[in-house]
Design an enzyme around this catalytic site. Structure first.
Site, mmCIF file in Angstrom:
data_model
loop_
_atom_site.group_PDB
_atom_site.id
_atom_site.type_symbol
_atom_site.label_atom_id
_atom_site.label_comp_id
_atom_site.label_asym_id
_atom_site.label_seq_id
_atom_site.Cartn_x
_atom_site.Cartn_y
_atom_site.Cartn_z
ATOM 1 N N PHE A 136 11.555 -58.132 -40.246
ATOM 2 C CA PHE A 136 10.171 -58.706 -40.390
ATOM 3 C C PHE A 136 9.450 -59.070 -41.517
ATOM 4 C CE2 PHE A 136 5.493 -57.035 -40.851
ATOM 5 C CZ PHE A 136 4.585 -58.854 -41.148
ATOM 6 N N PHE A 159 19.628 -52.788 -35.936
ATOM 7 C CA PHE A 159 18.141 -52.075 -35.633
ATOM 8 C C PHE A 159 17.001 -52.493 -35.503
ATOM 9 C CE2 PHE A 159 16.467 -47.194 -36.158
ATOM 10 C CZ PHE A 159 16.776 -46.809 -35.264
ATOM 11 N N TYR A 187 30.639 -54.728 -50.934
ATOM 12 C CA TYR A 187 31.305 -55.199 -51.389
ATOM 13 C C TYR A 187 31.563 -56.457 -52.249
ATOM 14 C CZ TYR A 187 33.182 -50.092 -52.192
ATOM 15 O OH TYR A 187 34.014 -48.779 -52.315
ATOM 16 N N ARG A 229 27.654 -51.858 -60.374
ATOM 17 C CA ARG A 229 28.953 -52.640 -61.068
ATOM 18 C C ARG A 229 29.109 -54.279 -61.414
ATOM 19 N NH1 ARG A 229 32.133 -55.933 -57.567
ATOM 20 N NH2 ARG A 229 30.907 -55.781 -55.848
ATOM 21 N N TYR A 268 10.404 -40.233 -43.022
ATOM 22 C CA TYR A 268 10.250 -41.679 -43.830
ATOM 23 C C TYR A 268 9.386 -41.044 -45.036
ATOM 24 C CZ TYR A 268 8.627 -46.640 -44.439
ATOM 25 O OH TYR A 268 8.805 -47.951 -44.972
ATOM 26 N N HIS A 304 7.595 -56.967 -34.382
ATOM 27 C CA HIS A 304 7.293 -56.757 -32.719
ATOM 28 C C HIS A 304 6.522 -56.144 -32.124
ATOM 29 C CE1 HIS A 304 12.091 -55.641 -32.989
ATOM 30 N NE2 HIS A 304 11.631 -55.282 -34.389
#
Length: 453
Positions: A136, A159, A187, A229, A268, A304
């Site tokens: 969203f 998901f 990566y 990195r 959560y 949703h």
């Protein structure tokens, strides 16, 4: 010589007079012939009319039985024609409906023109990674970054995200989509990272609490490691849920929260608290350039329809004239921020030099009961009634952000009013409802899912 010329002139004059007499004779003869033809046609017409009159009035059926039989035959024929016509119309209607469905599916496959994208040179253009970019909030952020001219890499495991949220960018040279779960290492090269990946609505994160914790811990570790990195700045999307059921109102960034660590929402709440801890641990130890946004209740298109949150539940119930269910006493308060304002806040935070957590939300506060009535009044012809249900466990009673830090350091304040934002969201859900009814002949409102405010 003169006599000869006069004689020649007299001859010509006589010839011309004779020619005129002949011409006049021919004209008179022609008119007499036409008059005779007209008279004959009138005689024929008169004879025809007499014949018609004779047939119409003088020749009569011998009995009334023939008339009744004729009428019955005509009625039977008309009834057969009506039944045939109705059947053909019904078949034509069903064929038209099938064709409309096929056309709609084909139109969905036809690539559309991309939204206008600003051109940036290689020095100004950034490679930006957005985890949860098909969700969203993430999809709206992707839209702005793409239109600014940056190269955007969307990472999502779908998901809760949907490809449809970003499909209008498929094939664009600045856009890349990676189907990947950030619980596993990634990566890629990036200049900036927006880490938004995590289910955000209670039904979604309660569906798989272990997955939610992994996304907010292992996933955050992987993204912070990637930022270290490649030397990228990373923005962590935290939440107002880190304050739990607050004892301080409104909630400033300095408040540490009041959270149940073993409750149904802990996967959560505590997952986001750990994500913040990880971010500042990497900042201190590994010198990673981090930003943390504490996002309050957000709403808008691409939510949703059945995610169980108050905005989507109330709007879907009002559109379908169902009972608007308020869980608890209805005196709980919430502050709702429109998604475009939230995205502006995230962009401002990423571009700023401020490194501590920042509340991003709308400080205008409403009770849940008031909010239900606002939505009901915004939906034309809504006949829904408002009813109360059992309270939800660990549901915060008050929620309102203190945005003084955002105003001072980001020069950010929300701009979209609640009525304006809700109207846009209602229009979106109406379109979603018609789209789903068209393809599936049903709505996708799960009435068994409780609303989590």
């Amino acid at each position: 010589m003169i006599r000869q010329s006069l004689k020649f002139r007299n001859t010509i004059t006589c010839g011309f007079v004779v020619f005129l007499l002949i011409l006049l004779f021919l004209i008179i003869t022609r008119s007499n012939v036409d008059d005779s033809r007209v008279n004959k046609s009138h005689i024929r017409l008169a004879d025809d009319f007499e014949d018609i009159e004779y047939r119409r009035f003088d020749i009569k059926p011998k009995t009334d039985v023939y008339i009744s039989v004729g009428k019955m035959e005509k009625q039977v024929q008309s009834a057969n024609i009506d039944d045939t016509t109705k059947r053909e119309l019904k078949e034509a209607k069903s064929r038209i409906e099938e064709l409309e469905k096929k056309i709609a599916i084909l139109e969905g496959r036809v690539p559309q023109k991309y939204p206008d994208v600003k051109f940036l040179g290689y020095k100004e253009r950034k490679r930006i990674l957005v985890t949860g970019g098909a969700g969203f909030v993430g999809s709206h952020l992707v839209d702005i970054l793409m239109m600014q001219g940056h190269e955007v890499i969307v990472v999502d495991n779908f998901f809760t995200g949907r490809k449809r949220n970003v499909e209008h960018w498929f094939g664009h040279r600045n856009f890349e989509m990676i189907h990947h779960d950030i619980v596993n290492p990634l990566y890629v090269e990036a200049d900036e990272i927006y880490h938004l990946a995590s289910p955000a609505s209670p039904p979604h994160y309660m569906q798989n609490p272990v997955k939610t914790i992994k996304t907010n811990t292992l996933g955050t570790i992987n993204m912070l490691g990637l930022a270290r990195r490649v030397g990228a700045r990373i923005l962590i999307a935290s939440t107002s849920e880190v304050y739990g059921d607050p004892m301080v109102h409104p909630q400033p960034e300095s408040y540490w929260g009041h959270v149940n660590p073993i409750g149904p929402r802990a996967c959560y709440d505590e997952g986001k608290r750990v994500a913040e801890t990880l971010a500042y641990s990497y900042a201190k130890q590994e010198k990673v350039d981090v930003r943390v946004a504490r996002i309050f209740n957000t709403y808008g298109p691409r939510m949703h329809a059945s995610d169980g949150r108050v905005v989507s539940n109330f709007i879907m119930q009002a559109i379908q004239n169902l009972t608007i269910t308020v869980y608890g006493n209805g005196r709980q308060t919430r502050s709702f921020c429109y998604v475009s304002d939230l995205v502006d806040g995230l962009l401002a935070l990423m571009a700023s030099s401020y490194t501590l957590p920042v509340n991003i939300g709308n400080p205008v506060e409403h009770t849940i009961e008031e909010f239900a009535m606002i939505i009901k009044n915004l939906v034309p012809g809504c006949r829904s009634t408002v009813a109360t249900g059992a309270a939800v466990e660990d549901d915060p009673q008050r929620r309102r952000p203190d945005i003084a830090v955002a105003e001072a350091n980001l020069h950010w304040t929300p701009k979209v009013t609640l009525q304006e934002g809700l109207q846009r969201t209602i229009d979106y859900f109406k379109e979603e409802l018609s789209r789903t009814a068209f393809f599936n002949n049903q709505t996708y409102m799960d009435m068994k899912v409780k609303s989590h405010h």
